[in-house]
Structure formats: structure tokens, C-alpha cells
Design a protein around this motif. Structure first.
Motif, PDB file in Angstrom:
ATOM      1  N   SER A   1       0.823  -1.205   0.000  1.00  0.00           N
ATOM      2  CA  SER A   1       0.000   0.000   0.000  1.00  0.00           C
ATOM      3  C   SER A   1       0.859   1.259   0.000  1.00  0.00           C
TER       4      SER A   1
ATOM      5  N   TRP B   1       2.290  -2.257  -6.318  1.00  0.00           N
ATOM      6  CA  TRP B   1       2.019  -1.097  -5.467  1.00  0.00           C
ATOM      7  C   TRP B   1       0.591  -0.656  -5.729  1.00  0.00           C
TER       8      TRP B   1
ATOM      9  N   ALA C   1      -6.286  -2.900  -2.358  1.00  0.00           N
ATOM     10  CA  ALA C   1      -5.458  -4.109  -2.517  1.00  0.00           C
ATOM     11  C   ALA C   1      -6.342  -5.345  -2.710  1.00  0.00           C
TER      12      ALA C   1
ATOM     13  N   GLY D   1       5.446   1.384   3.853  1.00  0.00           N
ATOM     14  CA  GLY D   1       5.298   0.305   2.871  1.00  0.00           C
ATOM     15  C   GLY D   1       6.631  -0.207   2.359  1.00  0.00           C
TER      16      GLY D   1
ATOM     17  N   PHE E   1      -0.571   4.085   0.784  1.00  0.00           N
ATOM     18  CA  PHE E   1      -1.398   4.985   1.569  1.00  0.00           C
ATOM     19  C   PHE E   1      -0.655   5.672   2.716  1.00  0.00           C
TER      20      PHE E   1
ATOM     21  N   GLY F   1      -4.106   2.039  -1.795  1.00  0.00           N
ATOM     22  CA  GLY F   1      -4.449   1.895  -0.387  1.00  0.00           C
ATOM     23  C   GLY F   1      -4.829   0.468  -0.051  1.00  0.00           C
ATOM     24  N   ALA F   2      -4.956   0.174   1.231  1.00  0.00           N
ATOM     25  CA  ALA F   2      -5.254  -1.183   1.677  1.00  0.00           C
ATOM     26  C   ALA F   2      -6.594  -1.684   1.148  1.00  0.00           C
TER      27      ALA F   2
END
Length: 72
Positions: free
Chosen positions: A21, A59, A66, A34, A23, A62-63
Motif C-alpha cells: 500500500s 504497489w 489491494a 510500505g 497509503f 491503499g489497503a
């Protein structure tokens, strides 16, 4: 009853995908969180005998995204 899983730690001949992530803006030792987590992950995989060409890094923004990217 507790289940216990055992096995060897050899990753030789196996392929792995790692989603990281972008983020978090937190920094550790000058690197983004990360990047630090990815470095640790890649080191453990290397120690397990996984070839660099058998690790794929993606990459993601954000989570939450993902999981959506993995589902595709």
C-alpha cells in the motif's frame, strides 16, 4: 482443540505476489512504511530460498484497493 500446521520453510520453486500500500505517509529510518515492510518481506523470502524472479510486487493506492485488485 488447537490446530497446528507444520512444514518446511523452503520457498524454493514457489512464486509469490506481494501487494504494498502507498497509503501510509509514516516514515521509518527515512523510508515510507510500505517500503520498510516490503524490504522485510523480500528479505524473509530470500532467506527461504525464493528466487528474486519468483516474487511479484504490486504497489496499490491503499489497503482497501489491494483486495479489489487481487480479486481481478
Amino acid at each position: 482443540m488447537t490446530l497446528a500446521f507444520t512444514g518446511d520453510r523452503s520457498g524454493k520453486g514457489r512464486r509469490f505476489g506481494v501487494a504494498v500500500s502507498r497509503f501510509s505517509k509514516a516514515r521509518i529510518r527515512g523510508k515510507r512504511l510500505g517500503e520498510v515492510l516490503l524490504d522485510g518481506c523480500l528479505e524473509r523470502l530470500r532467506e527461504a530460498g525464493v528466487a528474486p524472479g519468483d516474487v511479484f510486487v504490486v504497489w496499490v493506492p491503499g489497503a482497501f484497493r489491494a483486495a479489489a485488485r487481487r480479486a481481478r
